[in-house]
Design a protein around this motif. Structure first.
Motif, mmCIF file in Angstrom:
data_model
loop_
_atom_site.group_PDB
_atom_site.id
_atom_site.type_symbol
_atom_site.label_atom_id
_atom_site.label_comp_id
_atom_site.label_asym_id
_atom_site.label_seq_id
_atom_site.Cartn_x
_atom_site.Cartn_y
_atom_site.Cartn_z
ATOM 1 N N CYS A 95 -1.134 -1.355 -4.597
ATOM 2 C CA CYS A 95 -2.592 -1.292 -4.410
ATOM 3 C C CYS A 95 -2.892 0.335 -4.273
ATOM 4 N N ALA A 96 -2.695 1.128 -5.396
ATOM 5 C CA ALA A 96 -2.830 2.613 -5.134
ATOM 6 C C ALA A 96 -2.545 2.978 -6.756
ATOM 7 N N VAL A 97 -3.072 4.432 -6.999
ATOM 8 C CA VAL A 97 -2.482 5.017 -8.159
ATOM 9 C C VAL A 97 -1.055 5.565 -7.866
ATOM 10 N N GLY A 98 -1.148 6.183 -6.831
ATOM 11 C CA GLY A 98 0.323 6.945 -6.596
ATOM 12 C C GLY A 98 1.361 5.933 -5.979
ATOM 13 N N TYR A 99 2.516 6.228 -6.487
ATOM 14 C CA TYR A 99 3.753 5.195 -5.998
ATOM 15 C C TYR A 99 4.957 6.011 -5.399
ATOM 16 N N ARG A 155 -12.150 -3.123 -6.635
ATOM 17 C CA ARG A 155 -11.446 -2.930 -7.949
ATOM 18 C C ARG A 155 -10.003 -2.981 -8.013
ATOM 19 N N MET A 156 -9.711 -1.733 -6.905
ATOM 20 C CA MET A 156 -8.269 -1.715 -6.876
ATOM 21 C C MET A 156 -7.399 -2.939 -6.555
ATOM 22 N N ALA A 157 -8.000 -3.636 -5.456
ATOM 23 C CA ALA A 157 -7.220 -4.815 -5.058
ATOM 24 C C ALA A 157 -7.411 -5.769 -6.024
ATOM 25 N N VAL A 200 -9.329 2.889 -11.937
ATOM 26 C CA VAL A 200 -10.450 2.601 -11.359
ATOM 27 C C VAL A 200 -10.815 3.331 -10.017
ATOM 28 N N LEU A 201 -10.141 4.192 -9.540
ATOM 29 C CA LEU A 201 -10.360 5.096 -8.471
ATOM 30 C C LEU A 201 -10.723 6.456 -8.914
ATOM 31 N N THR A 202 -10.665 6.887 -10.449
ATOM 32 C CA THR A 202 -10.705 8.086 -10.890
ATOM 33 C C THR A 202 -12.157 8.738 -10.332
ATOM 34 N N PRO A 209 -9.248 11.200 6.535
ATOM 35 C CA PRO A 209 -8.103 10.378 6.652
ATOM 36 C C PRO A 209 -7.783 9.607 5.496
ATOM 37 N N HIS A 210 -7.448 10.349 4.400
ATOM 38 C CA HIS A 210 -7.129 9.761 3.142
ATOM 39 C C HIS A 210 -8.020 8.634 2.494
ATOM 40 N N ILE A 211 -9.536 9.115 2.437
ATOM 41 C CA ILE A 211 -10.322 8.180 2.027
ATOM 42 C C ILE A 211 -11.083 8.559 0.728
ATOM 43 N N ALA A 212 -10.577 9.293 -0.153
ATOM 44 C CA ALA A 212 -11.128 9.561 -1.375
ATOM 45 C C ALA A 212 -11.390 8.419 -2.283
ATOM 46 N N SER A 213 -10.643 7.553 -2.214
ATOM 47 C CA SER A 213 -11.061 6.300 -3.060
ATOM 48 C C SER A 213 -11.897 5.305 -2.356
ATOM 49 N N ALA A 214 -12.254 5.561 -0.945
ATOM 50 C CA ALA A 214 -12.806 4.336 -0.263
ATOM 51 C C ALA A 214 -14.172 4.189 -0.550
ATOM 52 N N SER A 233 -4.592 14.852 -3.148
ATOM 53 C CA SER A 233 -3.252 14.218 -3.847
ATOM 54 C C SER A 233 -2.448 13.726 -2.938
ATOM 55 N N ARG A 234 -1.489 14.316 -2.589
ATOM 56 C CA ARG A 234 -0.493 13.837 -1.373
ATOM 57 C C ARG A 234 -0.110 15.231 -0.383
ATOM 58 N N GLY A 235 -0.161 14.705 0.615
ATOM 59 C CA GLY A 235 0.063 15.773 1.867
ATOM 60 C C GLY A 235 1.095 16.765 1.602
ATOM 61 N N LEU A 251 0.768 -1.155 0.103
ATOM 62 C CA LEU A 251 0.228 0.081 0.036
ATOM 63 C C LEU A 251 0.826 1.201 -0.182
ATOM 64 N N LEU A 252 0.101 2.611 -0.216
ATOM 65 C CA LEU A 252 0.947 3.810 -0.408
ATOM 66 C C LEU A 252 1.655 4.149 1.002
ATOM 67 N N THR A 253 1.284 3.383 2.109
ATOM 68 C CA THR A 253 1.869 3.788 3.183
ATOM 69 C C THR A 253 3.361 2.963 3.552
HETATM 70 C C1 DGY Z 1 -4.002 6.575 -4.396
HETATM 71 O O1 DGY Z 1 -4.476 5.562 -5.032
HETATM 72 O O2 DGY Z 1 -2.707 7.028 -4.729
HETATM 73 C C2 DGY Z 1 -4.701 7.184 -3.814
HETATM 74 O O3 DGY Z 1 -4.177 8.003 -2.868
HETATM 75 C C3 DGY Z 1 -5.569 6.322 -2.643
HETATM 76 O O4 DGY Z 1 -6.563 5.681 -3.510
#
Ligand code: DGY
Length: 321
Positions: free
Chosen positions: A75-79, A297-299, A100-102, A285-290, A237-239, A53-55
């Motif tokens: 399992c995220a778009v950002g890496y 679909r992300m998983a 899938v999370l757009t 708490p970073h839930i935009a795609s939640a 986006s990112r903090g 994950l991104l964390t």
């Molecule tokens: C991402 O995928 O990068 C988002 O920050 C979380 O879904």
């Protein structure tokens, strides 16, 4: 023999089932706390695949400790948590989950925009705290969203999806990006603006850039000083794209009207962080795609990347960076 993989967080059932059919899965079966870095290193050491994950910090040292590692599937778009150059140098394939999370992320960015403009967080507290004594002409006044100017910084997939939502509110949409995209302007009715011009003209500024050395601290004191006094900043986006000290000063002094953040620096934001004392700030708490379906679909996408790489096939969604 099915290849062994380490999965750094609990997966939705369908994705876990599919992964388990092709791989021997060692999974950190919790949402919280996350596995410490040392644990990820130790449990990836003898694996061919890693689903993360991104964390999770995925660096060169971790890769060196896992000589058999073939695929890292984020399992995220950002890496930005993965050292892509190090992976490339070690011939480790890296995949992510774009697309899938757009829509879910754009929905949430618009929800933050609305919540901040109409002071919904403050209104909920007002009622719960027993402050609601009467109807008044000047109580909890917010700002119009309809026909306001929205500035989108970063016109990728999510920025474009936000512009489509703004159309329904008859907003004027400005965008800034590394390159102008004339075909989008015709299709979405958006206008290109230089970054500083966008900051000066927008009532709402929404950030949709990847985190890179160029975008780290993109919004600092100089940029906040350019924004209108009624402006609201939205960040999904990112903090690290926003300087938290500069944002605190701008919100505290009334330099801008408000902000709504789904991502923070640091993340998570400690409950005693001074940003959280500000009434004109909303933090999620970073839930935009939640949403149930988006996370599912992300998983699945992350699982498909992992399996493809382990079978020696090209990843359906390799990272482009
Ligand atoms: C991402 O995928 O990068 C988002 O920050 C979380 O879904």
């Amino acid at each position: 023999m099915r290849p062994e993989v380490f999965v750094t967080r609990r997966l939705p059932a369908l994705a876990l089932e599919e992964l388990s059919q092709s791989c021997q899965v060692d999974m950190w079966d919790h949402e919280s706390p996350p596995p410490p870095y040392e644990t990820i290193v130790a449990r990836t050491r003898d694996k061919e695949g890693l689903l993360c994950l991104l964390t999770d910090r995925i660096d060169a040292a971790l890769m060196d400790a896992a000589p058999g590692l073939k695929v890292i599937s984020q399992c995220a778009v950002g890496y930005d948590n993965i050292d892509i150059q190090a992976a490339r140098a070690r011939h480790i394939a890296v995949g992510n989950t774009p697309g899938v999370l757009t829509e879910a992320t754009a929905d949430f960015a618009f929800a933050l925009l609305m919540a901040s403009a109409r002071r919904i967080g403050e209104a909920i507290d007002y009622v719960r705290n027993g402050d609601w004594k009467t109807w008044g002409l000047t109580i909890l006044l917010g700002q119009d969203v309809h026909r306001a100017t929205l500035g989108i910084v970063g016109m990728g997939r999510i920025g474009q999806a936000l512009a489509r939502r703004a159309e329904g509110f008859e907003m004027r949409v400005l965008y800034s990006d590394v390159a102008r995209q004339p075909s989008l302007e015709a299709r979405l009715g958006v206008e290109y603006a230089a970054f500083d011009d966008l900051l000066q003209q927008a009532d709402f500024v929404s950030l949709h850039v990847n985190l890179t050395p160029q975008t780290t601290g993109l919004i600092g004191s100089r940029e906040l000083a350019l924004m209108k006094q009624n402006a609201i900043l939205i960040n999904t986006s990112r903090g690290q794209v926003v300087d938290p000290q500069a944002l605190y000063q701008a919100l505290k002094s009334g330099r801008i009207a408000g902000a709504a953040l789904d991502v923070t620096d640091p993340e998570p934001l400690p409950p005693d962080h001074r940003l959280l004392s500000l009434p004109n700030l909303i933090v999620a708490p970073h839930i935009a795609s939640a949403t149930e379906s988006t996370r599912g679909r992300m998983a699945l996408m992350a699982v498909h990347n992992l399996i493809a790489g382990l079978e020696g096939n090209p990843l359906p969604n390799p990272v482009s960076g």
